[in-house]
Design a protein around this motif. Structure first.
Motif, PDB file in Angstrom:
ATOM      1  N   VAL A  69       0.759  -1.228   0.048  1.00 45.69           N
ATOM      2  CA  VAL A  69       0.098  -0.201  -0.128  1.00 45.69           C
ATOM      3  C   VAL A  69       0.751   1.399  -0.057  1.00 45.69           C
ATOM      4  CG1 VAL A  69      -1.399   1.463   1.335  1.00 45.69           C
ATOM      5  CG2 VAL A  69      -1.920  -0.878   1.044  1.00 45.69           C
ATOM      6  N   ILE A  70       1.818   1.332   0.966  1.00 42.50           N
ATOM      7  CA  ILE A  70       2.787   2.544   1.117  1.00 42.50           C
ATOM      8  C   ILE A  70       3.464   2.684  -0.281  1.00 42.50           C
ATOM      9  CG2 ILE A  70       2.497   2.875   3.815  1.00 42.50           C
ATOM     10  CD1 ILE A  70       5.522   1.699   3.588  1.00 42.50           C
ATOM     11  N   VAL A  71       3.982   1.790  -0.774  1.00 42.36           N
ATOM     12  CA  VAL A  71       4.928   1.806  -2.068  1.00 42.36           C
ATOM     13  C   VAL A  71       3.742   2.082  -3.206  1.00 42.36           C
ATOM     14  CG1 VAL A  71       6.161   0.619  -3.776  1.00 42.36           C
ATOM     15  CG2 VAL A  71       6.773   0.453  -1.202  1.00 42.36           C
ATOM     16  N   GLY A  72       2.633   1.547  -3.495  1.00 47.52           N
ATOM     17  CA  GLY A  72       1.786   1.781  -4.420  1.00 47.52           C
ATOM     18  C   GLY A  72       1.175   3.374  -4.280  1.00 47.52           C
ATOM     19  N   LEU A  73       0.915   3.906  -3.162  1.00 45.36           N
ATOM     20  CA  LEU A  73       0.562   5.076  -2.984  1.00 45.36           C
ATOM     21  C   LEU A  73       1.652   6.425  -3.210  1.00 45.36           C
ATOM     22  CD1 LEU A  73      -1.814   4.921   0.189  1.00 45.36           C
ATOM     23  CD2 LEU A  73      -2.481   5.213  -2.414  1.00 45.36           C
ATOM     24  N   GLY A  74       2.879   5.614  -3.254  1.00 45.24           N
ATOM     25  CA  GLY A  74       3.993   6.756  -3.438  1.00 45.24           C
ATOM     26  C   GLY A  74       4.678   7.219  -2.399  1.00 45.24           C
ATOM     27  N   ILE A  75       3.968   6.796  -1.039  1.00 52.19           N
ATOM     28  CA  ILE A  75       4.558   7.320   0.014  1.00 52.19           C
ATOM     29  C   ILE A  75       6.073   7.034   0.476  1.00 52.19           C
ATOM     30  CG2 ILE A  75       4.417   7.156   2.729  1.00 52.19           C
ATOM     31  CD1 ILE A  75       1.401   6.671   2.260  1.00 52.19           C
ATOM     32  N   VAL A  76       6.522   5.746  -0.030  1.00 52.28           N
ATOM     33  CA  VAL A  76       7.715   5.108   0.031  1.00 52.28           C
ATOM     34  C   VAL A  76       8.121   4.800  -1.262  1.00 52.28           C
ATOM     35  CG1 VAL A  76       9.278   3.377   0.965  1.00 52.28           C
ATOM     36  CG2 VAL A  76       7.536   4.375   2.577  1.00 52.28           C
ATOM     37  N   ALA A  77       9.532   5.140  -1.484  1.00 47.56           N
ATOM     38  CA  ALA A  77       9.934   4.632  -2.853  1.00 47.56           C
ATOM     39  C   ALA A  77      11.330   4.157  -2.628  1.00 47.56           C
ATOM     40  CB  ALA A  77      10.297   5.897  -3.906  1.00 47.56           C
ATOM     41  N   TYR A  78      11.802   3.152  -3.550  1.00 49.35           N
ATOM     42  CA  TYR A  78      13.112   2.451  -3.316  1.00 49.35           C
ATOM     43  C   TYR A  78      13.962   2.931  -4.607  1.00 49.35           C
ATOM     44  CZ  TYR A  78      11.003  -0.266   0.396  1.00 49.35           C
ATOM     45  OH  TYR A  78      10.405  -0.511   1.585  1.00 49.35           O
ATOM     46  N   ASP A  79      15.063   3.039  -4.312  1.00 52.99           N
ATOM     47  CA  ASP A  79      16.079   3.333  -5.618  1.00 52.99           C
ATOM     48  C   ASP A  79      16.464   2.137  -6.219  1.00 52.99           C
ATOM     49  OD1 ASP A  79      18.107   3.881  -7.549  1.00 52.99           O
ATOM     50  OD2 ASP A  79      19.468   5.046  -5.903  1.00 52.99           O
ATOM     51  N   PRO A  80      15.816   1.794  -7.476  1.00 54.85           N
ATOM     52  CA  PRO A  80      16.267   0.416  -8.127  1.00 54.85           C
ATOM     53  C   PRO A  80      17.588   0.237  -8.069  1.00 54.85           C
ATOM     54  CG  PRO A  80      14.778   1.921  -9.453  1.00 54.85           C
ATOM     55  CD  PRO A  80      15.275   2.718  -8.572  1.00 54.85           C
ATOM     56  N   ALA A  81      18.668   0.976  -8.134  1.00 52.49           N
ATOM     57  CA  ALA A  81      20.022   0.646  -7.954  1.00 52.49           C
ATOM     58  C   ALA A  81      20.553   0.119  -6.934  1.00 52.49           C
ATOM     59  CB  ALA A  81      20.911   1.724  -8.391  1.00 52.49           C
ATOM     60  N   LEU A  82      19.807   0.097  -5.706  1.00 50.20           N
ATOM     61  CA  LEU A  82      19.989  -0.543  -4.466  1.00 50.20           C
ATOM     62  C   LEU A  82      19.259  -1.512  -3.932  1.00 50.20           C
ATOM     63  CD1 LEU A  82      20.228   3.231  -2.498  1.00 50.20           C
ATOM     64  CD2 LEU A  82      22.078   1.843  -3.693  1.00 50.20           C
ATOM     65  N   VAL A  83      18.523  -2.067  -4.750  1.00 50.28           N
ATOM     66  CA  VAL A  83      17.750  -3.176  -4.322  1.00 50.28           C
ATOM     67  C   VAL A  83      18.093  -4.573  -4.808  1.00 50.28           C
ATOM     68  CG1 VAL A  83      15.463  -2.060  -3.896  1.00 50.28           C
ATOM     69  CG2 VAL A  83      15.963  -3.001  -6.007  1.00 50.28           C
ATOM     70  N   LEU A  84      17.885  -5.615  -4.368  1.00 49.46           N
ATOM     71  CA  LEU A  84      18.394  -6.914  -5.121  1.00 49.46           C
ATOM     72  C   LEU A  84      17.815  -7.211  -6.303  1.00 49.46           C
ATOM     73  CD1 LEU A  84      18.710  -9.053  -1.658  1.00 49.46           C
ATOM     74  CD2 LEU A  84      20.651  -8.180  -3.032  1.00 49.46           C
ATOM     75  N   GLY A  85      16.526  -6.672  -6.476  1.00 45.18           N
ATOM     76  CA  GLY A  85      15.807  -7.115  -7.614  1.00 45.18           C
ATOM     77  C   GLY A  85      14.497  -7.869  -7.276  1.00 45.18           C
ATOM     78  N   ALA A  86      14.461  -8.952  -6.484  1.00 43.25           N
ATOM     79  CA  ALA A  86      13.496  -9.521  -6.165  1.00 43.25           C
ATOM     80  C   ALA A  86      12.377  -8.690  -5.512  1.00 43.25           C
ATOM     81  CB  ALA A  86      13.680 -11.041  -5.195  1.00 43.25           C
ATOM     82  N   ARG A  87      11.106  -8.832  -5.695  1.00 44.63           N
ATOM     83  CA  ARG A  87      10.033  -8.067  -5.243  1.00 44.63           C
ATOM     84  C   ARG A  87       8.975  -8.943  -4.717  1.00 44.63           C
ATOM     85  NH1 ARG A  87      10.172  -2.523  -5.534  1.00 44.63           N
ATOM     86  NH2 ARG A  87      11.846  -1.915  -6.929  1.00 44.63           N
ATOM     87  N   VAL A  88       8.244  -8.493  -3.691  1.00 43.65           N
ATOM     88  CA  VAL A  88       6.831  -9.002  -3.275  1.00 43.65           C
ATOM     89  C   VAL A  88       5.973  -7.953  -3.518  1.00 43.65           C
ATOM     90  CG1 VAL A  88       5.732  -9.776  -1.138  1.00 43.65           C
ATOM     91  CG2 VAL A  88       8.375 -10.261  -1.380  1.00 43.65           C
ATOM     92  N   GLY A  89       5.304  -8.180  -4.803  1.00 47.81           N
ATOM     93  CA  GLY A  89       4.253  -7.122  -5.160  1.00 47.81           C
ATOM     94  C   GLY A  89       5.083  -6.090  -5.607  1.00 47.81           C
ATOM     95  N   LEU A  90       4.860  -4.699  -4.876  1.00 48.05           N
ATOM     96  CA  LEU A  90       5.632  -3.695  -5.364  1.00 48.05           C
ATOM     97  C   LEU A  90       6.897  -3.310  -4.536  1.00 48.05           C
ATOM     98  CD1 LEU A  90       2.308  -1.521  -5.403  1.00 48.05           C
ATOM     99  CD2 LEU A  90       3.589  -2.636  -7.391  1.00 48.05           C
ATOM    100  N   PHE A  91       7.093  -4.136  -3.459  1.00 56.65           N
ATOM    101  CA  PHE A  91       8.324  -3.692  -2.524  1.00 56.65           C
ATOM    102  C   PHE A  91       9.364  -4.808  -2.732  1.00 56.65           C
ATOM    103  CE2 PHE A  91       5.536  -6.151   0.198  1.00 56.65           C
ATOM    104  CZ  PHE A  91       6.591  -6.928   1.142  1.00 56.65           C
ATOM    105  N   PRO A  92      10.555  -4.355  -2.607  1.00 54.06           N
ATOM    106  CA  PRO A  92      11.454  -5.356  -2.543  1.00 54.06           C
ATOM    107  C   PRO A  92      11.936  -6.364  -1.135  1.00 54.06           C
ATOM    108  CG  PRO A  92      12.342  -2.978  -1.852  1.00 54.06           C
ATOM    109  CD  PRO A  92      10.947  -2.773  -2.074  1.00 54.06           C
TER     110      PRO A  92
END
Length: 153
Positions: A69-92
């Motif tokens: 919910v918080i990633v989908g609403l844009g409250i939290v965003a993750y830098d794609p360069a800093l995540v491992l790549g695997a996601r659970v829905g919208l969050f890393p």
């Protein structure tokens, strides 16, 4: 911070501490288990483990819902360069490390902070008890007459 998987590296110390505390709690629980009588204690442990597993599953499910919910609403965003790549829905996936750490830490702290209870001793019935020092037995007290069971309310 640069490099792939930096969010995961942030979670490593937290998970490391959670695992160490969980291992310590396991050692303490095993020591207590050796000193307590079998029977009801085993049933209590099974209930505690079952409750912990159910609570852990609920916590992880709620974390997944809330994070999406918080990633989908844009409250939290993750830098794609800093995540491992695997996601659970919208969050890393590395964002689940904190919920997993909480699942380990809460019951572990509960075990570590619990004071062992003294062994329960069956007490004799009230009428069979001797009078305490300095105090007459109930039937010997002048202010309260002794009663037969039929007179007791």
């Amino acid at each position: 911070m640069t490099g792939s998987g930096t969010y995961a590296l942030l979670a490593v110390p937290f998970l490391g501490v959670a695992v160490l505390v969980a291992v310590l709690a396991g050692v303490v629980a095993a020591g207590r288990r050796r000193t307590e009588p079998a029977g009801a204690a085993a049933h209590g442990r099974r209930t505690a483990v079952r409750t912990g597993v159910v609570a852990g599953i609920v916590l992880l499910a709620m974390t997944c819902v809330f994070n999406n919910v918080i990633v989908g609403l844009g409250i939290v965003a993750y830098d794609p360069a800093l995540v491992l790549g695997a996601r659970v829905g919208l969050f890393p996936v590395e964002d689940l490390a904190y919920a997993i750490g909480a699942v380990l830490l809460l019951p572990s702290c509960w075990v570590l902070l619990d004071r062992p209870r003294p062994a329960r001793v069956d007490r004799p019935a009230r009428s069979d008890r001797p009078a305490r020092a300095g105090r007459p037995a109930r039937s010997d007290r002048p202010d309260q007459p002794s009663r037969t069971p039929e007179e007791t309310p």
